[in-house]
Design a protein around this motif. Structure first.
Motif, PDB file in Angstrom:
ATOM      1  N   GLY A   1       0.778  -1.231   0.000  1.00  0.00           N
ATOM      2  CA  GLY A   1       0.000   0.000   0.000  1.00  0.00           C
ATOM      3  C   GLY A   1       0.808   1.278   0.000  1.00  0.00           C
ATOM      4  N   VAL A   2       2.049   1.229  -0.481  1.00  0.00           N
ATOM      5  CA  VAL A   2       2.888   2.429  -0.569  1.00  0.00           C
ATOM      6  C   VAL A   2       2.694   3.082  -1.931  1.00  0.00           C
ATOM      7  N   HIS A   3       2.453   4.387  -1.940  1.00  0.00           N
ATOM      8  CA  HIS A   3       2.279   5.112  -3.200  1.00  0.00           C
ATOM      9  C   HIS A   3       3.630   5.332  -3.864  1.00  0.00           C
ATOM     10  N   VAL A   4       3.749   4.893  -5.114  1.00  0.00           N
ATOM     11  CA  VAL A   4       4.974   5.110  -5.900  1.00  0.00           C
ATOM     12  C   VAL A   4       4.762   6.346  -6.761  1.00  0.00           C
ATOM     13  N   GLU A   5       5.575   7.373  -6.507  1.00  0.00           N
ATOM     14  CA  GLU A   5       5.424   8.645  -7.217  1.00  0.00           C
ATOM     15  C   GLU A   5       6.083   8.613  -8.594  1.00  0.00           C
ATOM     16  N   VAL A   6       7.301   8.019  -8.654  1.00  0.00           N
ATOM     17  CA  VAL A   6       8.065   7.988  -9.913  1.00  0.00           C
ATOM     18  C   VAL A   6       8.691   6.613 -10.099  1.00  0.00           C
ATOM     19  N   PHE A   7       8.602   6.090 -11.318  1.00  0.00           N
ATOM     20  CA  PHE A   7       9.282   4.855 -11.709  1.00  0.00           C
ATOM     21  C   PHE A   7      10.163   5.232 -12.896  1.00  0.00           C
ATOM     22  N   SER A   8      11.480   5.327 -12.644  1.00  0.00           N
ATOM     23  CA  SER A   8      12.395   5.827 -13.682  1.00  0.00           C
ATOM     24  C   SER A   8      13.450   4.808 -14.067  1.00  0.00           C
ATOM     25  N   ILE A   9      13.668   4.686 -15.368  1.00  0.00           N
ATOM     26  CA  ILE A   9      14.803   3.931 -15.892  1.00  0.00           C
ATOM     27  C   ILE A   9      15.844   4.973 -16.289  1.00  0.00           C
ATOM     28  N   GLY A  10      16.984   4.979 -15.578  1.00  0.00           N
ATOM     29  CA  GLY A  10      18.005   5.997 -15.808  1.00  0.00           C
ATOM     30  C   GLY A  10      17.904   7.115 -14.790  1.00  0.00           C
ATOM     31  N   PHE A  11      18.952   7.963 -14.787  1.00  0.00           N
ATOM     32  CA  PHE A  11      19.023   9.110 -13.893  1.00  0.00           C
ATOM     33  C   PHE A  11      19.071  10.400 -14.713  1.00  0.00           C
ATOM     34  N   GLY A  12      19.011  11.511 -14.004  1.00  0.00           N
ATOM     35  CA  GLY A  12      19.171  12.810 -14.662  1.00  0.00           C
ATOM     36  C   GLY A  12      17.893  13.316 -15.300  1.00  0.00           C
ATOM     37  N   LYS A  13      18.069  14.091 -16.347  1.00  0.00           N
ATOM     38  CA  LYS A  13      16.936  14.739 -17.019  1.00  0.00           C
ATOM     39  C   LYS A  13      15.996  13.694 -17.625  1.00  0.00           C
ATOM     40  N   LYS A  14      14.710  13.901 -17.404  1.00  0.00           N
ATOM     41  CA  LYS A  14      13.699  13.002 -17.944  1.00  0.00           C
ATOM     42  C   LYS A  14      13.460  13.312 -19.418  1.00  0.00           C
ATOM     43  N   ILE A  15      13.625  12.314 -20.270  1.00  0.00           N
ATOM     44  CA  ILE A  15      13.454  12.534 -21.709  1.00  0.00           C
ATOM     45  C   ILE A  15      12.119  11.996 -22.209  1.00  0.00           C
ATOM     46  N   PHE A  16      11.475  11.168 -21.378  1.00  0.00           N
ATOM     47  CA  PHE A  16      10.133  10.685 -21.727  1.00  0.00           C
ATOM     48  C   PHE A  16       9.378  10.404 -20.446  1.00  0.00           C
ATOM     49  N   THR A  17       8.159  10.890 -20.339  1.00  0.00           N
ATOM     50  CA  THR A  17       7.354  10.631 -19.151  1.00  0.00           C
ATOM     51  C   THR A  17       5.921  10.292 -19.546  1.00  0.00           C
ATOM     52  N   LYS A  18       5.295   9.485 -18.730  1.00  0.00           N
ATOM     53  CA  LYS A  18       3.881   9.163 -18.924  1.00  0.00           C
ATOM     54  C   LYS A  18       3.275   8.854 -17.563  1.00  0.00           C
ATOM     55  N   ILE A  19       2.204   9.525 -17.230  1.00  0.00           N
ATOM     56  CA  ILE A  19       1.545   9.313 -15.953  1.00  0.00           C
ATOM     57  C   ILE A  19       0.424   8.297 -16.122  1.00  0.00           C
ATOM     58  N   VAL A  20       0.519   7.227 -15.365  1.00  0.00           N
ATOM     59  CA  VAL A  20      -0.508   6.189 -15.367  1.00  0.00           C
ATOM     60  C   VAL A  20      -0.993   6.063 -13.922  1.00  0.00           C
ATOM     61  N   GLY A  21      -2.283   6.298 -13.704  1.00  0.00           N
ATOM     62  CA  GLY A  21      -2.779   6.344 -12.342  1.00  0.00           C
ATOM     63  C   GLY A  21      -2.195   7.553 -11.644  1.00  0.00           C
ATOM     64  N   ASN A  22      -1.521   7.337 -10.523  1.00  0.00           N
ATOM     65  CA  ASN A  22      -0.847   8.427  -9.804  1.00  0.00           C
ATOM     66  C   ASN A  22       0.672   8.302  -9.868  1.00  0.00           C
ATOM     67  N   THR A  23       1.159   7.438 -10.755  1.00  0.00           N
ATOM     68  CA  THR A  23       2.602   7.207 -10.861  1.00  0.00           C
ATOM     69  C   THR A  23       3.142   7.755 -12.183  1.00  0.00           C
ATOM     70  N   GLU A  24       4.272   8.441 -12.096  1.00  0.00           N
ATOM     71  CA  GLU A  24       4.942   8.967 -13.284  1.00  0.00           C
ATOM     72  C   GLU A  24       6.012   7.964 -13.732  1.00  0.00           C
ATOM     73  N   TYR A  25       5.839   7.402 -14.926  1.00  0.00           N
ATOM     74  CA  TYR A  25       6.819   6.489 -15.505  1.00  0.00           C
ATOM     75  C   TYR A  25       7.690   7.276 -16.470  1.00  0.00           C
ATOM     76  N   CYS A  26       9.008   7.091 -16.376  1.00  0.00           N
ATOM     77  CA  CYS A  26       9.870   7.918 -17.232  1.00  0.00           C
ATOM     78  C   CYS A  26      11.162   7.205 -17.622  1.00  0.00           C
ATOM     79  N   LEU A  27      11.714   7.664 -18.744  1.00  0.00           N
ATOM     80  CA  LEU A  27      13.058   7.312 -19.171  1.00  0.00           C
ATOM     81  C   LEU A  27      13.917   8.540 -18.970  1.00  0.00           C
ATOM     82  N   SER A  28      15.068   8.368 -18.311  1.00  0.00           N
ATOM     83  CA  SER A  28      15.945   9.505 -18.036  1.00  0.00           C
ATOM     84  C   SER A  28      17.215   9.408 -18.851  1.00  0.00           C
ATOM     85  N   LEU A  29      17.926  10.518 -18.914  1.00  0.00           N
ATOM     86  CA  LEU A  29      19.027  10.683 -19.863  1.00  0.00           C
ATOM     87  C   LEU A  29      20.203   9.741 -19.627  1.00  0.00           C
ATOM     88  N   ILE A  30      20.562   9.506 -18.362  1.00  0.00           N
ATOM     89  CA  ILE A  30      21.766   8.728 -18.054  1.00  0.00           C
ATOM     90  C   ILE A  30      21.368   7.285 -17.720  1.00  0.00           C
TER      91      ILE A  30
END
Length: 352
Positions: free
Chosen positions: A29-58
């Motif tokens: 029951g923990v809310h996940v705010e961000v699910f990111s592959i990579g670090f740094g600047k986000k180059i692609f994001t998509k919000i599904v439900g209340n979670t932001e899924y993203c691909l980052s630069l590094i």
């Protein structure tokens, strides 16, 4: 093509690791705010439900940002019911362990695939025979095929040494020679050898080496689980031993490799075929699992250590100590990353 394969492999491994954290967090029951592959600047994001899924630069890692938990600032907490830090320490430990566990699980599944596709091993055919060895004295000859030792059928060369180490006294070898099977008795003797770390060790030997001929071993459905488990356990032991030898100074820090080395070996493995690529990915996955479980603040193992302390003492770690140890952990990790990349560049520029 090799570089692209390497990036895809790393991204897949990171995704699988973070997916473990994500699923365990959501289970409790923990809310996940961000699910990111990579670090740094986000180059692609998509919000599904209340979670932001993203691909980052590094593409050197990834992260799951849970509500109430921030590695960059341990003081940022939330006391909402769906917050990470309001959960019992044992639940947090499971959430943290789920990432490395996913890496071990992935390695296990990949090793099962490798076993089903076929593993190349040395055939149990004798090549060089050492002078003054039990094998020479017993009459073993080059190109003899070992078919049985102490009543155990031999399929591949790696089984030979394992059985010899377990023998108590004399061993009975059945060898195929010129179309007929001969039985020979010999007593192994303790001899010195150098292990993969350059250390001189002792073990029972009979004085033979494989001919170099290979066979393909395909494991059946009833054997795959055992094969995959053994390979995962061996990979884990190898990595832990390597870390131990690094700390002891047996292995030079110059042997550390970083992202460039991973790209190189992944490219070579992909060129060698699917079996080699799967085996390498499994090894890297185990490596990620082991490294992330080290008790270093900023890694899963460090967080597990803090939560174990809270579980035992019934009180949270001192905030100042937590911040200082987390900062030190990040400094150590970034220093190791920079050093490993330096080693990679040094090896490339010096042709080693």
């Amino acid at each position: 093509m090799g570089t692209l394969t390497s990036i895809l492999v790393l991204s897949f491994l990171i995704f699988f690791h973070e997916l473990g954290h994500f699923l365990a967090a959501r289970f409790f029951g923990v809310h996940v705010e961000v699910f990111s592959i990579g670090f740094g600047k986000k180059i692609f994001t998509k919000i599904v439900g209340n979670t932001e899924y993203c691909l980052s630069l590094i593409p050197l890692g990834g992260y799951v940002q849970m509500k109430g938990q921030d590695d960059r600032d341990p003081t940022k907490v939330s006391y909402d019911a769906d917050s990470y830090n309001t959960k019992a320490p044992w639940k947090r430990i499971i959430i943290l362990f789920a990432g490395p566990f996913s890496n071990f699980l992935l390695a296990f599944l990949l090793f099962m695939a490798v076993g089903a596709m076929g593993v190349s091993k040395y055939a149990p055919i004798i090549g060089k025979i050492s002078e003054n060895s039990p094998a020479l004295e017993a009459g073993l000859q080059e190109n003899d095929r070992i078919v049985m030792i102490n009543g155990i059928v031999i399929e591949a060369w790696d089984e030979v040494s394992a059985i010899i180490q377990k023998s108590m006294d004399k061993i009975e070898l059945k060898v195929e020679r010129a179309g007929s099977v001969q039985t020979l008795l010999l007593t192994p003797k303790i001899s010195e050898y150098q292990n993969m770390f350059g250390e001189t060790k002792q073990k029972k030997m009979i004085g033979v080496a494989p001919s170099g001929k290979t066979i393909e071993v395909v494991y059946g459905a009833n054997e795959l689980f055992g094969f995959a488990y053994d390979q995962t356990a061996k990979a884990t032991t190898l990595i832990l031993t390597s870390l131990q030898k690094l700390v002891e100074g047996v292995v030079s820090p110059k042997e550390l490799g970083g992202i460039i080395s991973i790209v190189q070996v992944t490219s070579e493995a992909s060129a060698a075929g699917l079996v080699a690529l799967f085996a390498l990915i499994a090894l890297i996955s185990v490596n990620l699992g082991v490294i992330n479980l080290l008790p270093i603040p900023a890694l899963d193992g460090g967080h597990i250590m803090f939560n174990t302390y809270e579980l035992i003492t019934k009180k949270a770690p001192n905030e100042r100590i937590l911040i200082n140890m987390t900062t030190a952990g990040w400094v150590l990790l970034l220093s190791l990353m920079a050093f490993s990349i330096f080693n990679d560049i040094y090896r490339l520029t010096n042709g080693n």
